[in-house]
Design a protein around this motif. Structure first.
Motif, mmCIF file in Angstrom:
data_model
loop_
_atom_site.group_PDB
_atom_site.id
_atom_site.type_symbol
_atom_site.label_atom_id
_atom_site.label_comp_id
_atom_site.label_asym_id
_atom_site.label_seq_id
_atom_site.Cartn_x
_atom_site.Cartn_y
_atom_site.Cartn_z
ATOM 1 N N ILE A 196 -0.426 -5.931 -1.098
ATOM 2 C CA ILE A 196 -0.316 -5.578 -1.006
ATOM 3 C C ILE A 196 -1.118 -4.838 -1.049
ATOM 4 O O ILE A 196 -2.009 -4.778 -2.640
ATOM 5 C CB ILE A 196 0.886 -4.920 -1.275
ATOM 6 N N LEU A 240 7.750 0.586 -3.113
ATOM 7 C CA LEU A 240 7.168 -0.484 -3.244
ATOM 8 C C LEU A 240 8.308 -1.411 -4.638
ATOM 9 O O LEU A 240 8.254 -2.669 -4.410
ATOM 10 C CB LEU A 240 5.505 -0.494 -4.095
ATOM 11 N N PHE A 257 -0.092 -6.730 -5.919
ATOM 12 C CA PHE A 257 0.009 -5.919 -5.618
ATOM 13 C C PHE A 257 -1.824 -5.106 -5.886
ATOM 14 O O PHE A 257 -1.980 -5.200 -7.169
ATOM 15 C CB PHE A 257 0.368 -4.295 -6.313
#
Length: 365
Positions: A43, A61, A73
């Motif tokens: 992400i 998230l 992430f």
């Protein structure tokens, strides 16, 4: 002349007829199926001066249902001048799958967001790359929902984004987004080249590398449109997943000047669209002088035709939104044209006004 005007008027409302027919009879959905196979996903988020909205994204998230060991992430702090970086570092405490970087100062004329994402793209390890904005909120099953749409040569999957605003201007922006994304969905299902959606988008690693990634989109102010074009040129297709599980939420622009600055940037991408998209947009705008002429020629038939267009437009937007479980204000739907016409006029005028494009506290010529 009157016959020609009627022909053009019917052509201008035909996209809503086609759109409604498509939603009813040719809708493509990609249901999420239970599976024990979880590819690693990345992400990627570029953030610049987002201290106000960033906590909402980070909280969403944290709630993702995807296995944490298959998630990474990556955040790029794009020269923020507020508390964006401390907020990111605080959120990352105790998390081993978070990478935070700082970007260098931007060269004149370069897209800061594209450059930040390009830098993150070189660091990520996921098979599928997910993109959203720092002012968004993603749903719990966001990852699984977009993954379900990867079939064959699909290189990019778009989600759906709802704009939330409490003011009248914000609520009209929401309807505007539903209409635009409705046509993006219809085009994607028909295999017609369409745009990306930078705040709710995923790209396979294979397609990202083949397209040159965001490094090749750094000179465009509409980086999502540019990378979608490069992905198609690389031989991949684009799908659009529209469901409640793929529905992200973002904020509306708070004032008309801010909205016009946004549209000025978007217009730089619109002028690069294929001729058929520009023709469709031109006919949509041409409806208003045409209907004015038709009402002056025969007020009864002209008014009835205008009411038909309002009915088709409101039905298309409402039907499309219902695909994600959302219900819209019917009264505002009927008034949408009185927002769309002046905003379009102002956006065109502002685009040609000899001034720089302002975005994220940066100015572009």
């Amino acid at each position: 002349m009157i016959v020609f005007a009627w022909i053009l008027a019917f052509l201008s409302i035909s996209p809503f007829v086609i759109g409604l027919w498509h939603l009813r009879f040719r809708w493509k959905s990609f249901p999420v199926k239970a599976s024990d196979q979880f590819p690693k996903v990345s992400i990627l988020v570029a953030a610049r001066n987002e201290e106000k909205d960033l906590p909402r994204l980070l909280a969403s998230l944290d709630k993702l249902s995807y296995p944490a060991e298959k998630l990474e992430f990556l955040f790029a702090n794009d020269q923020s001048e507020d508390q964006t970086l401390p907020i990111l570092h605080q959120w990352a405490v105790g998390k081993e799958n978070v990478t935070i970087i700082n970007t260098e100062k931007l060269k004149p004329g370069r897209n800061g967001k594209a450059k930040a994402l390009a830098k993150l793209g070189k660091l990520c390890q996921g098979e599928i790359l997910f993109f959203t904005d720092a002012d968004c909120k993603v749903p719990r099953d966001w990852i699984q929902s977009l993954l379900a749409a990867y079939k064959g040569k699909t290189g990019m999957v778009l989600g759906i984004t709802q704009v939330a605003g409490r003011s009248l201007l914000g609520r009209f922006q929401e309807l505007d987004w539903w209409m635009t994304l409705g046509f993006v969905k219809v085009a994607a299902d028909w295999g017609i080249p369409t745009t990306g959606l930078g705040n709710n988008m995923s790209i396979s690693r294979e397609a990202y590398l083949a397209s040159g990634g965001f490094e090749g989109a750094s000179k465009s102010l509409t980086e999502d449109l540019e990378i979608s074009r490069k992905i198609r040129q690389a031989g991949f297709t684009i799908s659009h997943q529209v469901s409640e599980k793929a529905l992200a939420r973002t904020k509306a622009e708070e004032s008309l000047p801010r909205l016009l600055k946004q549209r000025k940037r978007w217009m730089s991408g619109v002028v690069t669209l294929p001729w058929y998209w520009q023709l469709a947009l031109g006919l949509q705008f041409a409806f208003y002088p045409l209907i004015s002429y038709l009402i002056l020629s025969n007020w009864l038939f002209g008014l009835l035709f205008f009411m038909l267009k309002v009915l088709l437009l409101s039905s298309f937007i409402q039907y499309f939104a219902s695909k994600t479980g959302q219900s819209l204000n019917r009264y505002l739907l009927f008034l949408f044209d009185f927002y769309f016409l002046p905003l379009t006029l102002l956006s065109i005028l502002y685009y040609f006004w000899p001034s720089s494009t302002e975005w994220k506290s940066r100015k572009y010529r």
